[in-house]
Design a protein around this motif. Structure first.
Motif, short mmCIF file in Angstrom:
data_model
loop_
_atom_site.label_atom_id
_atom_site.label_comp_id
_atom_site.label_asym_id
_atom_site.label_seq_id
_atom_site.Cartn_x
_atom_site.Cartn_y
_atom_site.Cartn_z
N SER A 182 0.82 -1.21 0.00
CA SER A 182 0.00 0.00 0.00
C SER A 182 0.85 1.26 0.00
N GLU A 184 3.52 1.59 1.82
CA GLU A 184 3.96 1.85 3.20
C GLU A 184 5.45 2.09 3.33
N ASP A 312 -1.46 9.05 5.34
CA ASP A 312 -2.30 7.86 5.21
C ASP A 312 -3.77 8.17 5.04
N ARG A 325 0.08 8.51 0.62
CA ARG A 325 1.32 7.73 0.56
C ARG A 325 1.31 6.79 -0.65
N TYR A 326 0.18 6.12 -0.85
CA TYR A 326 0.06 5.18 -1.97
C TYR A 326 0.10 5.92 -3.31
#
Length: 361
Positions: A182, A184, A312, A325-326
């Motif tokens: 994702s 991260e 996020d 972030r993704y």
């Protein structure tokens, strides 16, 4: 015909990575010009067209991408097409479709090479998914003859279909290894910098609506009362020892924003998502600063607190709910893939110069 388009859509869902980079990759000036149509040689399954990083690309695969690129440009194969019309960047449609097809095969080959260099193999889940997709594609048709007709119309073979699916799996496998499932693995600093550079904002507000719970317009007297309430709240928030806590308290108690229940911690959005008055007010504030009373379009009166971006959180307009972030990870990955495709070593066979899409579509 409907079956063809539906099945094509299924394949596209797994094979769209090229089109994210359409127009990128090999430089147009580096791609050889084609010759007049009447000089085209006979092309067969073993006709070499180009070689990408030492990996050969033969006519059937290249023809598939010519067809796909033409349709992606909005043209129907077999219809009346002006191949010599200017399409993009001083290229004719004929030149552009050839250019796109070269970029497609280059990107897919580079994905393969990159996965290999990173020690990435197809997982058992990847293989099972590919097998399922291919079997479901075939089963969609009532007869084997109908399925084969679909493949022929789409310039596909089962072998090519499997390769496209494998490359698409590798594309996402590389992403996961570099950025995480994702995104991260993307640092906060990168996500925040991306958000700031690309017009992302985050804010919360206390809205006094111009309408009541039934959607009826409030009277002028009612709106005057609401405005006075906001004035009092604003004064108390600005005088409070903990303005954020008091803002949140008043927002929970008094805000008439219908989106509050879905976004209790505020909205993260991209410039253009919100009405102009809201956007302008947010841009004038620093983090945790509170605006004066703003007339928010036809919605009502509001006071706004700007918030720092949250890596996020997703933007409210992101239909997939992807986090900042993704989104940052995908942006960085696309830039890398474009660079890989641009730097790919492409060798053109003598056959390439004699290919004219007009002969086939």
């Amino acid at each position: 015909m409907k079956k063809t388009f539906r099945l094509t859509a299924i394949i596209v869902a797994f094979c769209t990575l090229f089109f994210a980079f359409s127009g990128c990759g090999q430089k147009a000036d580096d791609i050889p010009a084609t010759q007049p149509p009447d000089t085209s040689p006979t092309l067969s399954d073993d006709t070499l067209v180009v070689t990408i990083e030492g990996s050969p690309v033969y006519w059937p695969e290249f023809k598939y991408w010519l067809n796909y690129s033409l349709q992606y440009c909005g043209f129907v194969p077999g219809s009346e097409i002006d191949w010599d019309s200017e399409y993009s960047s001083n290229m004719t449609l004929r030149e552009y479709v050839m250019y796109d097809a070269v970029n497609a095969v280059a990107l897919y080959r580079i994905i393969d090479k990159t996965a290999e260099s990173m020690g990435i193999d197809l997982s058992d889940d990847n293989k099972a998914s590919i097998e399922t997709i291919m079997s479901e594609n075939a089963a969609y048709f009532e007869t084997e003859e109908a399925y084969q007709e679909y493949l022929e119309e789409s310039y596909l073979t089962e072998e090519l279909m499997e390769y496209l699916l494998e490359a698409s799996c590798n594309y996402f496998n590389i992403f996961v290894k570099m950025f995480g499932q994702s995104g991260e693995l993307v640092p906060d600093t990168d996500a925040l910098a991306f958000g700031e550079e690309n017009g992302y904002f985050r804010a919360k507000h206390i809205l006094m609506s111009f309408t009541d719970d039934e959607g009826n317009a409030c009277t002028e007297e009612e709106m005057q009362t609401k405005y006075a309430q906001l004035e009092d709240m604003l004064a108390q928030i600005r005088a409070a020892d903990d303005p954020t806590a008091l803002f949140d308290q008043y927002m929970a108690e008094f805000s008439e924003d219908p989106g509050l229940s879905s976004y209790p911690d505020g909205y993260q959005f991209v410039r253009g998502d919100m009405v102009d008055e809201f956007q302008s007010a947010v841009e004038s504030l620093g983090d945790h600063e509170v605006s004066d009373i703003v007339t928010m379009g036809d919605y009502g009166y509001t006071i706004i607190m700007r918030l720092p971006l949250e890596p996020d959180d997703s933007a409210i307009s992101n239909m997939y709910g992807h986090s900042l972030r993704y989104i940052t990870a995908n942006f960085e990955y696309e830039a890398l893939a474009k660079a890989w495709a641009t730097e790919a070593n492409v060798e053109y066979s003598e056959n390439y110069a004699y290919i004219d899409p007009a002969d086939w579509f």
